[in-house]
Design an enzyme around this catalytic site. Structure first.
Site, short mmCIF file in Angstrom:
data_model
loop_
_atom_site.label_atom_id
_atom_site.label_comp_id
_atom_site.label_asym_id
_atom_site.label_seq_id
_atom_site.Cartn_x
_atom_site.Cartn_y
_atom_site.Cartn_z
N HIS A 169 -3.39 10.72 -25.37
CA HIS A 169 -4.55 10.46 -26.24
C HIS A 169 -5.80 10.98 -25.53
O HIS A 169 -6.08 10.60 -24.40
CB HIS A 169 -4.66 8.96 -26.51
CG HIS A 169 -5.56 8.60 -27.66
ND1 HIS A 169 -6.85 9.07 -27.78
CD2 HIS A 169 -5.35 7.83 -28.76
CE1 HIS A 169 -7.38 8.58 -28.88
NE2 HIS A 169 -6.49 7.84 -29.51
N GLU A 215 -5.83 12.37 -35.62
CA GLU A 215 -5.57 10.98 -35.99
C GLU A 215 -6.30 10.64 -37.28
O GLU A 215 -7.46 11.03 -37.46
CB GLU A 215 -6.00 10.03 -34.85
CG GLU A 215 -5.69 8.58 -35.17
CD GLU A 215 -5.84 7.63 -33.98
OE1 GLU A 215 -5.96 8.11 -32.82
OE2 GLU A 215 -5.82 6.42 -34.22
N ASP A 271 -12.19 -0.57 -38.37
CA ASP A 271 -11.38 -0.21 -37.20
C ASP A 271 -11.31 -1.32 -36.18
O ASP A 271 -11.73 -1.16 -35.03
CB ASP A 271 -11.92 1.09 -36.57
CG ASP A 271 -10.97 1.63 -35.51
OD1 ASP A 271 -9.89 1.05 -35.30
OD2 ASP A 271 -11.32 2.64 -34.87
N GLU A 308 -0.91 -0.17 -30.64
CA GLU A 308 -2.24 -0.20 -30.00
C GLU A 308 -2.89 -1.54 -30.35
O GLU A 308 -4.06 -1.60 -30.72
CB GLU A 308 -3.13 0.92 -30.54
CG GLU A 308 -2.63 2.33 -30.31
CD GLU A 308 -3.53 3.36 -31.00
OE1 GLU A 308 -3.87 3.16 -32.19
OE2 GLU A 308 -3.88 4.33 -30.34
ZN ZN Z 1 -8.54 2.31 -34.01
FE FE Z 2 -5.00 4.82 -33.18
FE FE Z 3 -6.94 6.70 -31.42
#
Ligand code: ZN
Ligand code: FE
Ligand code: FE
Length: 276
Positions: free
Chosen positions: A67, A142, A224, A256
């Site tokens: 990432h 993403e 988010d 995550e």
């Molecule tokens: Zn996120």
């Molecule tokens: Fe993510």
């Molecule tokens: Fe991410």
């Protein structure tokens, strides 16, 4: 076999990540290529990389997901911000060649008042500058929640970026369940329709990985805020349907969620139990 794992700290190197993943029954993992503030990356240790490659094969781990630092902005308004994103991505991709056949995921960027069209053009320009015909890493865009001026909040925006990338064979998409939910795609009650739309606009062949998260906020909130599995608005049963969906079940799933290692281990065990 279900390919699932979680985000891990890369501070002790690749071999240590493989051992940690195995400890919680993970068969993939994700890591930041450098500290999220985007500082200089440590040089790769060839002994660590070789030991990792051998051990990962023994353990059945991979593909794995690198990432990019989330502070990168390939479509920033200032040239030096875009320059920094370009240099960092080029450097990360060069390092990824020591781990061939894996994924490099990044957040497309925030257009900061320039408008999505300009953002999309700048992101594609950055990708066209860093992708190499011979590279063995697939770069993933993403799906984003759409907070602030984030680009990539809709399948259409991702498709527009992909359409402008010359070496698009090296490109794919990583679907983040929290982000698409926050962007307004109802994967809890209309998963089939969402995936049909993804296929119609982008093409399911582009979908290479899934970030598996619940969301602290309701559908379309554009916030988010990741939640533990079953502690958010998407819900555990809906995420089980995501993991076992015929169009998705062979992809790597990366948790995550706000967890320490034992919490990740429990979530992995849950999905292994529910989805095989
Ligand atoms: Zn996120
Ligand atoms: Fe993510
Ligand atoms: Fe991410």
């Amino acid at each position: 076999m279900l390919k699932i794992g979680c985000h891990l700290s890369s501070s002790k190197g690749f071999l240590a990540m493989a051992e940690t993943a195995a400890k919680i029954d993970g068969t993939t993992f994700q890591f930041f290529t450098r500290n999220p503030r985007g500082a200089k990356a440590k040089a790769l240790d060839p002994d660590d990389v070789n030991a990792f490659l051998k051990r990962a094969e023994e353990l059945g781990i991979g593909p794995i997901v690198a990432h990019a630092p989330y502070t990168l902005n390939a479509c920033g308004a200032e040239e030096r911000v875009r320059e920094f994103a370009l240099e960092t991505m080029a450097d990360d991709l060069a390092r990824m060649e020591y781990l061939p056949g894996n994924y490099y995921n990044f957040h497309p960027g925030s257009h900061v008042k320039q408008g999505a069209e300009t953002g999309i053009r700048l992101i594609a320009e950055t990708l066209n500058a860093v992708l190499r015909p011979e590279q063995r890493t697939t770069v993933l865009l993403e799906t984003m929640a759409g907070k602030g001026s984030e680009v990539g909040r809709s399948f259409e925006e991702l498709k527009e970026i992909l359409d402008r990338v010359e070496l698009s064979d090296h490109m794919g998409v990583c679907l983040d369940t929290c982000h698409v939910w926050d962007a307004g795609y109802d994967i809890a009650d209309h998963l089939d329709e969402v995936l049909t739309e993804f296929d119609r606009i982008i093409g399911l062949h582009r979908l290479k990985a899934v970030h598996l998260n619940d969301s602290q906020t309701p559908l379309g909130a554009r916030k988010d805020r990741h939640a533990k599995i079953g502690e958010g608005f998407i819900g555990a049963q809906a995420l089980v349907r995501v993991v076992s969906h015929p169009a998705l079940k062979d992809l790597p799933f990366v948790l995550e969620t706000p967890n320490e290692l034992d919490g990740y281990g429990k979530e992995i065990a849950f999905f292994r139990e529910m989805c095989g």
